[in-house]
Scaffold this motif. Sequence first.
Motif: not given
Length: 164
Positions: A89-102, A86-87
């Motif tokens: 909105g101000e923090e930079e989010k890595l582009s792959w975060l939340g998109k990489m399944d196992s 739970d980041l």
Amino acid sequence: MEKFFETLMYRSRWALAPIYLGLSLAVIALGIKFFQEVAHLLLHIWEMKEADTILVVLSLIDISMVGGLLVMVMMSGYENFVSQLDLSGEEEKLSWLGKMDSSSLKAKIAASIVAISSIHLLKVFMAIQHTPDNKLYWYVIIHLTFVASAFAMGFLDTVSKKSN
């Protein structure tokens, strides 16, 4: 009774959270080792041979790749198996975060292991005069095993995705 066990099993995923936190401590340890190598390089740069300098630089690359692998495993594993990050909105989010399944995480780990093994093998080749032939043979066999395993995992993943 069934609901109790299902809830207990579901909540037990939080037992993984300290493991992922421990991986962040391993990233810190790698950072310390990285800067120890940088200090060694800078303090001895004038007396080091070119090949030795290249070996230290390869070690730095090796450490950074292992660090990246740790971050990938730590963050993706946490998101896939424990809870979404739970980041704000101000923090930079890595582009792959939340998109990489196992499955994609497994492929990236395999590719990283091959890359790390390649760098290690290059370091061995750079110091070939100090490496016994039988050890060199085993380094190459182990590296080729990593390459074949990564290829096989990728192939099987492609086949399983096509059959679904």
